[in-house]
Scaffold this active site. Structure first.
Site, short mmCIF file in Angstrom:
data_model
loop_
_atom_site.label_atom_id
_atom_site.label_comp_id
_atom_site.label_asym_id
_atom_site.label_seq_id
_atom_site.Cartn_x
_atom_site.Cartn_y
_atom_site.Cartn_z
N LYS A 1 8.74 0.23 5.08
CA LYS A 1 8.20 1.44 4.65
C LYS A 1 9.28 2.30 3.95
O LYS A 1 10.33 2.54 4.85
CB LYS A 1 7.33 2.27 5.78
CG LYS A 1 6.72 3.47 5.44
CD LYS A 1 5.95 4.00 6.81
CE LYS A 1 5.23 5.37 6.30
NZ LYS A 1 4.35 5.82 7.46
N GLY B 1 0.89 -1.18 -0.03
CA GLY B 1 -0.03 -0.12 0.04
C GLY B 1 0.87 1.31 0.12
O GLY B 1 2.17 1.15 0.20
N CYS B 2 0.43 2.16 -0.16
CA CYS B 2 1.03 3.67 -0.20
C CYS B 2 0.30 4.52 0.75
O CYS B 2 -0.91 4.54 0.80
CB CYS B 2 1.34 4.05 -1.72
SG CYS B 2 -0.49 4.23 -2.43
N GLY B 3 0.86 5.56 1.23
CA GLY B 3 0.46 6.51 2.12
C GLY B 3 1.18 7.93 1.64
O GLY B 3 1.60 8.25 0.69
N GLY C 1 4.97 7.67 2.71
CA GLY C 1 5.71 6.50 2.08
C GLY C 1 4.82 5.48 1.67
O GLY C 1 3.60 5.52 1.45
N THR C 2 5.66 4.64 0.95
CA THR C 2 5.11 3.25 0.42
C THR C 2 5.59 2.06 1.25
O THR C 2 6.46 2.09 1.75
CB THR C 2 5.51 3.20 -0.96
OG1 THR C 2 5.12 4.35 -1.91
CG2 THR C 2 4.80 2.08 -1.57
N VAL C 3 4.48 1.14 1.36
CA VAL C 3 5.13 0.07 1.97
C VAL C 3 5.08 -1.12 1.20
O VAL C 3 4.28 -1.61 0.42
CB VAL C 3 3.82 -0.21 3.48
CG1 VAL C 3 4.31 -1.53 3.99
CG2 VAL C 3 4.03 1.00 4.19
N ASP D 1 -5.05 9.51 15.50
CA ASP D 1 -5.29 9.08 14.07
C ASP D 1 -5.94 7.57 13.99
O ASP D 1 -5.66 6.90 13.39
CB ASP D 1 -3.90 8.99 13.27
CG ASP D 1 -4.32 8.93 11.52
OD1 ASP D 1 -5.49 9.25 11.41
OD2 ASP D 1 -3.50 8.38 11.02
#
EC number: 2.7.11.1
Length: 506
Positions: free
Chosen positions: A152, A130-132, A135-137, A248
């Protein structure tokens, strides 16, 4: 939404999170040095084509300076090399007590012993999880082992241009402090010339948002919801004891481990502050509890944890053999003669922040109104979280983001007619979703007060980890995960970040 450590891709309909930030006054910006792994990045860190890029926008708001003192539990580090460990006074290096029985720690340590340092060249990236926002995991395997991790990867240049280096540093420093069964394990962190990498625990069960979508009616049963929120509550209690306000909480950030238990993720929006744990006698606590709730909060009315009794499940009411009224009366009289045990209260009630961060549907009223906020925002989000698990939606969602914010501030809490949930569940949600933070449940005593609510009746807090989860994830077939072909790393990371939108609402 920040990146996931779980297995599922990110759904397009996930809720939007906001926080456009300016540097917080107590942190130093991170300097980055070039290291010897720079030449290996393009060949080592390569991405496979993926369809999991997020199309929904994460909405960022203006973040003002926080007015709380920063905890010295974990001091910010100004060093920036490829070191796997850094300075964290409480739990650093091999001092974390739960490292002993983890084969992944042993594998990491073996590589360090052999090569001195751990870097990207020691991992094989299998697929993107996944991506956030920062960053990207990726699912990564440590070479020569059968140990899998969630890595990450953050582009330092992109973070610097978007003024998010501080968020990445905050998350790393918080992860270094954690040692709890329902919080992530940071196995290593290292940097290259272009990238900053966090090697964390991989959760094959995805997140609770995805799991909820698979439930009948897209909602959890009350018993299942109680299981998940109880574990989240223990994680939040631990964070608050460390002086960390999470800020969060939402189903997307609660990941499911391979054993069905949960783990909180994503700490880039968290706030660190000072906290002073206090031991308070239960008689005082009970009197305060009676003022804030219609339930009896006397210790005799609250089921205390016990390691002696071993029920088949930690989340069911306990049944005892019937006794005569005389026996019960004698037991009550005996109980009244024993002074209740004192309780530990470690709630960072003095923390204050003016940051406008969070997800629209989960934002507390005091954040939206710009009044400043403290740890009570975590208990508001806890109420929204429980509501969503039980009813399959959040209580204040409007036709758009602006309408949602207005609903949070101005609309009363309403429960749908269906599904039918217990009075205790509704009362807990109602007590948490109080718009004035000083009147909110757990405002003063935090998780100590939450645990005493009748919704958690039957929960054996000492044996929560022994409870049977509502659902066990299917085993992951690591062999079928395709190895990533060579690709331009920087292009992939920038591609992910281009999917995020930033809006100013005020």
């Amino acid at each position: 939404m920040a990146s996931k450590y779980g297995s599922g891709v990110l759904p397009e309909n996930k809720k939007e999170k906001g926080d456009k930030e300016t540097p917080e006054t107590s942190y130093s910006s991170q300097s980055v040095s070039v290291n010897t792994l720079a030449d290996q990045v393009s060949s080592t860190l390569s991405f496979a084509p993926s369809s999991d890029s997020k199309t929904g926008g994460e909405v960022k708001f203006n973040e003002k300076s926080d007015q709380s003192g920063k905890s010295n539990t974990c001091r910010p580090s100004t060093s920036s090399d490829i070191s796997d460990e850094s300075t964290c006074s409480s739990f650093s290096g091999n001092n974390k007590p739960h490292k002993a029985n983890d084969v992944r720690w042993e594998a990491i340590q073996a590589v360090r012993t052999k090569h001195g340092v751990l870097g990207l060249n020691h991992f094989r990236l299998l697929k993107r999880l996944g991506c956030g926002d920062i960053g990207t995991v990726h699912l990564a395997e440590l070479h020569g082992t059968r140990c899998f991790f969630a890595m990450k990867v953050m582009d330092k240049g992109a973070l610097a241009s978007r003024k998010k280096l501080l968020r990445a540093q905050t998350e790393r420093e918080i992860l270094q402090c954690l040692d709890h069964p329902f919080l992530p394990t940071l196995y290593s962190h290292f940097e290259t010339e272009k990238f900053s990498c966090l090697v964390m625990e991989f959760c094959p069960g995805g997140d609770l948002h995805t799991l909820r979508q698979r439930q009948p009616g897209k909602r959890f049963s009350e018993q299942a919801a109680k299981f998940y929120v109880a574990e989240v509550l223990l994680a939040m209690e631990y964070l608050h004891m460390l002086g960390i306000i999470y800020r969060d909480l939402k189903p997307e950030n609660v990941l499911v481990r391979d054993d069905g238990h949960v783990m909180l993720s994503d700490f880039d929006l968290s706030l660190r502050c000072t906290v002073s744990p206090t031991v308070v006698r239960s008689t005082v606590l009970a009197s305060e509890g009676q003022k804030n709730s219609g339930y009896c909060a006397q210790p005799a009315c609250i089921q205390q944890p016990s390691c002696i009794s071993a029920p088949t499940t930690c989340f069911s009411p306990r049944y005892f053999s019937s006794k005569s009224k005389k026996d019960k009366k004698m037991k009550n009289e005996t109980g009244n003669q024993v002074s209740p045990l004192p309780e530990l209260v470690a709630e960072p009630t003095s923390a204050r922040s003016m940051s406008f961060v969070g997800t629209h549907e989960y934002l507390a009223p005091e954040i939206i109104k710009g009044e400043g906020h403290g740890s009570a925002v975590d208990w508001w989000t806890f109420g929204i979280f429980l509501y969503e698990l039980l009813f399959g939606k959040t209580p204040f969602k409007g036709s758009g983001n602006r309408a949602t914010l207005f609903n949070v501030v101005g609309q009363p809490l309403r429960f749908p007619e269906s599904p039918v949930v217990s009075f205790a569940a509704r009362d807990l949600i109602r007590s948490l979703l109080v718009k004035e933070p000083q009147h909110r449940l757990a405002y003063k005593r935090g998780a100590t007060e939450m645990k005493q609510h009748p919704f958690f009746e039957g929960v054996n807090w000492a044996l929560v980890r022994c409870a049977s989860p509502p659902e066990i994830p299917k085993p992951v077939d690591y062999e079928s995960a395709p190895a990533t072909p060579a690709a331009a790393t920087s292009t992939s990371v920038k591609s992910d970040q281009s999917n995020y939108l930033e809006f100013d609402f005020f």
